[in-house]
Design an enzyme around this catalytic site. Sequence first.
Site, short mmCIF file in Angstrom:
data_model
loop_
_atom_site.label_atom_id
_atom_site.label_comp_id
_atom_site.label_asym_id
_atom_site.label_seq_id
_atom_site.Cartn_x
_atom_site.Cartn_y
_atom_site.Cartn_z
N TYR A 60 0.88 9.10 0.54
CA TYR A 60 -0.20 9.22 1.43
C TYR A 60 -1.24 10.20 1.01
CZ TYR A 60 0.49 6.45 5.79
OH TYR A 60 0.76 5.25 6.47
N GLU A 62 -4.46 10.48 3.20
CA GLU A 62 -5.65 9.97 4.15
C GLU A 62 -6.73 11.31 3.87
OE1 GLU A 62 -3.73 9.92 8.08
OE2 GLU A 62 -3.17 7.93 7.55
N ASP A 206 -23.65 -8.14 -0.45
CA ASP A 206 -22.40 -8.36 -0.91
C ASP A 206 -22.28 -9.14 -2.00
OD1 ASP A 206 -19.63 -9.29 -0.94
OD2 ASP A 206 -19.69 -9.88 1.13
N THR A 232 -15.57 -6.97 -3.85
CA THR A 232 -14.25 -6.93 -4.17
C THR A 232 -13.95 -6.62 -5.47
OG1 THR A 232 -14.38 -9.23 -4.58
CG2 THR A 232 -13.57 -8.77 -2.19
N LYS A 235 -12.32 -10.48 -8.38
CA LYS A 235 -12.75 -11.76 -8.73
C LYS A 235 -13.39 -11.56 -10.04
CE LYS A 235 -13.95 -13.17 -3.92
NZ LYS A 235 -13.99 -12.14 -3.11
N ARG A 241 -6.53 -6.70 -6.17
CA ARG A 241 -7.25 -6.96 -4.80
C ARG A 241 -7.71 -5.91 -4.10
NH1 ARG A 241 -6.09 -12.37 -4.30
NH2 ARG A 241 -7.45 -12.56 -2.39
N1 DSN Z 1 -12.33 -15.98 0.01
C1 DSN Z 1 -13.22 -15.64 -0.92
C2 DSN Z 1 -13.67 -16.62 -1.49
O1 DSN Z 1 -13.02 -17.51 -2.18
O2 DSN Z 1 -14.78 -16.68 -1.85
C3 DSN Z 1 -14.17 -14.78 -0.21
O3 DSN Z 1 -13.63 -13.74 0.52
#
Ligand code: DSN
Length: 420
Positions: A60, A62, A206, A232, A235, A241
Amino acid sequence: MVKQIYEQINKDLKEVDPEIYDLIIKEIIRQSEGINLIASENYAFKAVLQAMGTPLSNKYAEGYPKRRYYSGCEYVDIIEEIAIKRLNELFKAEYSNVQPHSGAQANMAVYFSVLKPGDTILTMSLNCGGHLTHGSPVNFSGIIYNVVHYEVSRTNELIDYDLIRDLAIRYKPKLIVAGASSYPRIIDSKIIADIAKEIEAFFMFDMAHYSGLIAAGLYPSPVNYADFITSTTHKTLRGPRGGVIIAKKDYEKIINKWVFPGIQGGPLMHVIAAKAVAFKLALEQEFKDYQKQVLINAKILAQTLKDNGIRIVSDGTDSHMVLCDLRSIGLTGKEAENILNEVGIFVNKNVIPFDPQVPAIASGIRLGTPAITTRGFKEDETKEVANLIAIALKEPHKKEYVKSKVKELSEAFPVYKIYL
Ligand code: DSN
């Protein structure tokens, strides 16, 4: 082979929970056997997976480095500091927060930092490429805020910056959001930043889909233009993730406060360690070369599908993704997704600009090249995949032929090699 490797590494898990173990093996085999063209997915770096499966998960922490609510944080403090330093270096940023559990939470933390319930936000509509967290009525963002959407041009399907300006002047949003889940083209952050300045709005970009390309210098960076940048990490970045926020130093206090304690509890320190590993690898030349190939493959994918009579939204791509309008061959996105799934090619149905279909049916499919490029596909293999997609969709009687070709191609580029 992949099964044997995994079994060697995880003998204990197999004994403790054979049911879950068996399902993990099945999923690994599924990921290995098909060809993954889901634009938001990838194969994480091996070292990223290793960092995640560690006792850091037990801790933990925090708070923030050197300001925690728990003792025993001396090592996780250093890990989080390294992750921040590397992320700042990767994107030439002044400040970043690596704690968001996801892209959606990164966006939420930014919204809560600058908006009050009922405030107006100007964002791209879902069917023109925007994300659920950009004001969809089924998402918190659409429930809490007054949402005005901009769209792409009906003629060239590119973002209509004049429309953004008109709407901005008319509705005076407090925040303008750019970035998308299914917009394959370059987004000009400077134009949007200028519009935001003109009406004294905040500007959030974003970059979840484009972050790997941006890190490699192959897609225009919103840093220096946007007040807040969210992403994120799993990707195009090939990390775990998770989410991150980058911003100007002036916003450090307010963003940190809204990530924790505002919307999250303890940070996932095993994931933050894995983010740090991914950022280190993304700083290397090999990663830049990989991203170059991602772009080359996407262009070949788009061109070959077009040569096969499939209409490509906006007539091409500047990124890792390609959006196909399947009305050109008399199919819906849902039908195409199912047909391709049956032959082992994984894609997702996707709405296209001004789509007459609901999202659950959709008129399009979205394809992406990050995962196949990680696997080693170059121009020839990508062209072959595009041709196989066209055959599967247009000549249903050749299903078995396509299936066997997909199997051949998958076996020639085994996923387990990424993890050896
Ligand atoms: N679910 C993702 C996508 O496929 O683009 C975005 O959050």
